[in-house]
Design a protein around this motif. Structure first.
Motif, PDB file in Angstrom:
ATOM      1  N   ILE A 155       0.854  -1.177   0.000  1.00 34.50           N
ATOM      2  CA  ILE A 155       0.000   0.000   0.000  1.00 34.50           C
ATOM      3  C   ILE A 155       0.898   1.238   0.000  1.00 34.50           C
ATOM      4  CG2 ILE A 155      -1.788   1.262   1.233  1.00 34.50           C
ATOM      5  CD1 ILE A 155      -2.686  -1.334   2.479  1.00 34.50           C
ATOM      6  N   VAL A 156       0.640   2.151  -0.917  1.00 36.11           N
ATOM      7  CA  VAL A 156       1.465   3.355  -1.033  1.00 36.11           C
ATOM      8  C   VAL A 156       0.665   4.563  -0.563  1.00 36.11           C
ATOM      9  CG1 VAL A 156       2.752   4.851  -2.605  1.00 36.11           C
ATOM     10  CG2 VAL A 156       2.749   2.374  -2.965  1.00 36.11           C
ATOM     11  N   PHE A 157       1.260   5.329   0.343  1.00 31.53           N
ATOM     12  CA  PHE A 157       0.672   6.565   0.836  1.00 31.53           C
ATOM     13  C   PHE A 157       1.524   7.739   0.389  1.00 31.53           C
ATOM     14  CE2 PHE A 157      -0.262   3.159   3.775  1.00 31.53           C
ATOM     15  CZ  PHE A 157      -1.593   3.328   4.122  1.00 31.53           C
ATOM     16  N   ALA A 158       0.923   8.911   0.309  1.00 34.15           N
ATOM     17  CA  ALA A 158       1.685  10.116  -0.009  1.00 34.15           C
ATOM     18  C   ALA A 158       1.102  11.291   0.762  1.00 34.15           C
ATOM     19  CB  ALA A 158       1.655  10.408  -1.505  1.00 34.15           C
ATOM     20  N   VAL A 159       1.990  12.155   1.228  1.00 34.80           N
ATOM     21  CA  VAL A 159       1.588  13.362   1.944  1.00 34.80           C
ATOM     22  C   VAL A 159       1.505  14.499   0.934  1.00 34.80           C
ATOM     23  CG1 VAL A 159       2.189  14.981   3.770  1.00 34.80           C
ATOM     24  CG2 VAL A 159       2.695  12.546   4.042  1.00 34.80           C
ATOM     25  N   PRO A 160       0.351  15.142   0.786  1.00 34.89           N
ATOM     26  CA  PRO A 160       0.208  16.190  -0.230  1.00 34.89           C
ATOM     27  C   PRO A 160       0.955  17.463   0.156  1.00 34.89           C
ATOM     28  CG  PRO A 160      -1.741  16.136   1.148  1.00 34.89           C
ATOM     29  CD  PRO A 160      -0.869  14.977   1.597  1.00 34.89           C
ATOM     30  N   GLY A 161       1.187  18.315  -0.810  1.00 28.06           N
ATOM     31  CA  GLY A 161       1.841  19.601  -0.574  1.00 28.06           C
ATOM     32  C   GLY A 161       1.302  20.646  -1.525  1.00 28.06           C
ATOM     33  N   SER A 162       1.751  21.858  -1.352  1.00 30.33           N
ATOM     34  CA  SER A 162       1.295  22.942  -2.203  1.00 30.33           C
ATOM     35  C   SER A 162       1.749  22.732  -3.643  1.00 30.33           C
ATOM     36  CB  SER A 162       1.852  24.277  -1.689  1.00 30.33           C
ATOM     37  OG  SER A 162       1.635  25.300  -2.644  1.00 30.33           O
ATOM     38  N   PRO A 163       0.858  22.936  -4.621  1.00 29.54           N
ATOM     39  CA  PRO A 163       1.257  22.832  -6.026  1.00 29.54           C
ATOM     40  C   PRO A 163       2.334  23.847  -6.417  1.00 29.54           C
ATOM     41  CG  PRO A 163      -1.132  22.805  -5.815  1.00 29.54           C
ATOM     42  CD  PRO A 163      -0.581  23.175  -4.469  1.00 29.54           C
ATOM     43  N   LEU A 164       2.514  24.876  -5.594  1.00 24.36           N
ATOM     44  CA  LEU A 164       3.515  25.891  -5.872  1.00 24.36           C
ATOM     45  C   LEU A 164       4.893  25.516  -5.355  1.00 24.36           C
ATOM     46  CD1 LEU A 164       1.406  29.079  -4.964  1.00 24.36           C
ATOM     47  CD2 LEU A 164       1.766  28.052  -7.222  1.00 24.36           C
ATOM     48  N   HIS A 165       4.966  24.410  -4.580  1.00 30.45           N
ATOM     49  CA  HIS A 165       6.231  24.022  -3.964  1.00 30.45           C
ATOM     50  C   HIS A 165       6.862  22.885  -4.772  1.00 30.45           C
ATOM     51  CE1 HIS A 165       9.305  23.240  -1.086  1.00 30.45           C
ATOM     52  NE2 HIS A 165       8.749  23.960  -0.133  1.00 30.45           N
ATOM     53  N   GLY A 170       6.392  15.534  -6.530  1.00 26.54           N
ATOM     54  CA  GLY A 170       6.425  14.075  -6.618  1.00 26.54           C
ATOM     55  C   GLY A 170       5.313  13.417  -5.829  1.00 26.54           C
ATOM     56  N   ALA A 171       5.115  13.853  -4.582  1.00 30.64           N
ATOM     57  CA  ALA A 171       4.060  13.272  -3.756  1.00 30.64           C
ATOM     58  C   ALA A 171       2.686  13.554  -4.355  1.00 30.64           C
ATOM     59  CB  ALA A 171       4.148  13.826  -2.334  1.00 30.64           C
ATOM     60  N   ASN A 172       2.491  14.748  -4.880  1.00 30.44           N
ATOM     61  CA  ASN A 172       1.213  15.073  -5.517  1.00 30.44           C
ATOM     62  C   ASN A 172       0.974  14.205  -6.748  1.00 30.44           C
ATOM     63  OD1 ASN A 172       0.696  17.017  -3.586  1.00 30.44           O
ATOM     64  ND2 ASN A 172       1.372  18.726  -4.838  1.00 30.44           N
ATOM     65  N   GLN A 173       2.038  13.911  -7.484  1.00 30.58           N
ATOM     66  CA  GLN A 173       1.907  13.040  -8.650  1.00 30.58           C
ATOM     67  C   GLN A 173       1.514  11.626  -8.228  1.00 30.58           C
ATOM     68  OE1 GLN A 173       2.248  14.044 -11.973  1.00 30.58           O
ATOM     69  NE2 GLN A 173       1.330  12.019 -12.302  1.00 30.58           N
ATOM     70  N   LEU A 174       2.071  11.153  -7.109  1.00 39.85           N
ATOM     71  CA  LEU A 174       1.687   9.832  -6.596  1.00 39.85           C
ATOM     72  C   LEU A 174       0.200   9.774  -6.280  1.00 39.85           C
ATOM     73  CD1 LEU A 174       4.613   8.897  -4.170  1.00 39.85           C
ATOM     74  CD2 LEU A 174       4.055   7.815  -6.338  1.00 39.85           C
ATOM     75  N   LEU A 175      -0.316  10.843  -5.710  1.00 40.68           N
ATOM     76  CA  LEU A 175      -1.742  10.887  -5.394  1.00 40.68           C
ATOM     77  C   LEU A 175      -2.586  10.815  -6.668  1.00 40.68           C
ATOM     78  CD1 LEU A 175      -1.614  13.605  -2.604  1.00 40.68           C
ATOM     79  CD2 LEU A 175      -2.141  11.183  -2.291  1.00 40.68           C
ATOM     80  N   LYS A 176      -2.152  11.496  -7.711  1.00 43.91           N
ATOM     81  CA  LYS A 176      -2.860  11.421  -8.993  1.00 43.91           C
ATOM     82  C   LYS A 176      -2.845  10.002  -9.551  1.00 43.91           C
ATOM     83  CE  LYS A 176      -1.860  16.176 -10.501  1.00 43.91           C
ATOM     84  NZ  LYS A 176      -1.180  16.999 -11.540  1.00 43.91           N
ATOM     85  N   ASN A 177      -1.774   9.266  -9.231  1.00 49.18           N
ATOM     86  CA  ASN A 177      -1.618   7.911  -9.760  1.00 49.18           C
ATOM     87  C   ASN A 177      -2.246   6.840  -8.876  1.00 49.18           C
ATOM     88  OD1 ASN A 177      -0.211   8.992 -11.906  1.00 49.18           O
ATOM     89  ND2 ASN A 177       1.804   8.547 -11.043  1.00 49.18           N
TER      90      ASN A 177
END
Length: 276
Positions: A155-165, A170-177
């Motif tokens: 199971i893969v988890f990711a902590v989101p962050g600001s799109p401006l940062h 990378g973590a935001n891309q994992l969430l999209k995937n």
């Protein structure tokens, strides 16, 4: 040997361990992320690692600067495992030697799939990490780790962050995937707890070979015949067994010898190739 690692197709044939081996049989969560982590990323990592550790999980990471070091430090009292990219006598980075010593002294352990004397190469680093990514750039090794984790059923988890940062890309891309969103440690704990309850997390029984079992020592010329089937192109171990007619145990023994000599490369799906 960690039971979940043993169940994967590309499980290392042998592990070198320094420290308390019982932590290898406890439920674990791996935390990996950026080396050049922000202060907020390090703070969040420590919070996650502390709460996950107190919930009964061992925190696993790769002993790198930044996120990895923060995760280990926060989990020293509850149990942590540091995974080397090279041999246990080749710690990297050098600045984390005191942290490595503390991990062993406080009941955790260090482990490596590489033999003593193995100098870590760039390709050795991504394969050691699993599961949680905090602050990962789009081209970071942490994303490779997350992809490998997904491929072997973790199971893969990711902590989101600001799109401006940039560090959050990378973590935001994992969430999209398809990674699971984790904004607090309980998101991880709640998702894993039902799985852990079903497994029971009992240390595996030691398998003793039956008395009189046929030895796996290669017969004359068998070792050379097995090595001749290998080349730079990855092939399936079953194909080696079929082609040579050797017993599976004999083939695995020869591959182990090549692995320890630094002459074998293991690939996803149980494929192997010869390092020329």
């Amino acid at each position: 040997y960690p039971p979940l690692l043993k169940a994967t197709e590309s499980a290392p044939p042998v592990l070198a361990v320094l420290g308390t081996e019982t932590v290898l049989h406890q439920p674990a969560v791996a935390m990996v992320g950026a080396r050049n982590a922000s202060l907020s990323g390090i703070k969040l990592t420590r919070q996650f690692a502390d709460e996950i550790g107190r919930a009964g999980y061992v925190v696993v990471s790769g002993l790198a600067r930044g996120i990895d070091a923060a995760a280990h430090e926060a989990a020293l009292t509850t149990g942590t495992i540091g995974v080397f990219a090279g041999g246990l006598d080749r710690p990297y980075p050098d600045e984390n030697r005191p942290l490595m010593r503390r991990i062993v002294d406080e009941g955790g352990c260090l482990l490596s799939e590489r033999p003593f004397g193995w100098e870590p190469r760039s390709r050795d680093f991504p394969r050691r990490n699993r599961l949680v990514v905090t602050e990962a750039a789009l081209r970071s090794g942490s994303l490779i780790s997350a992809r490998i984790a997904a491929e072997i059923g973790r199971i893969v988890f990711a902590v989101p962050g600001s799109p401006l940062h940039p560090r959050a890309a990378g973590a935001n891309q994992l969430l999209k995937n398809g990674a699971i969103l984790a904004t607090e440690a309980n998101d991880v704990i709640a998702a894993l707890r039902p799985l852990d309850d079903r497994m029971g997390w009992m240390p595996p029984a030691i398998e003793e070979p039956p008395s009189g079992q046929e030895t796996d020592e290669p017969a004359e010329g068998e070792r050379e015949r097995i090595i001749e089937t290998l080349g730079p192109t990855p092939i399936d171990v079953d194909d080696i067994i079929l082609h040579t007619g050797a017993r599976p145990g004999v083939v695995q023994l020869v591959l182990l010898e090549l692995d320890l000599a630094g002459r074998l490369e293991r690939h996803p799906g149980g494929l192997v190739s010869l390092l020329l």
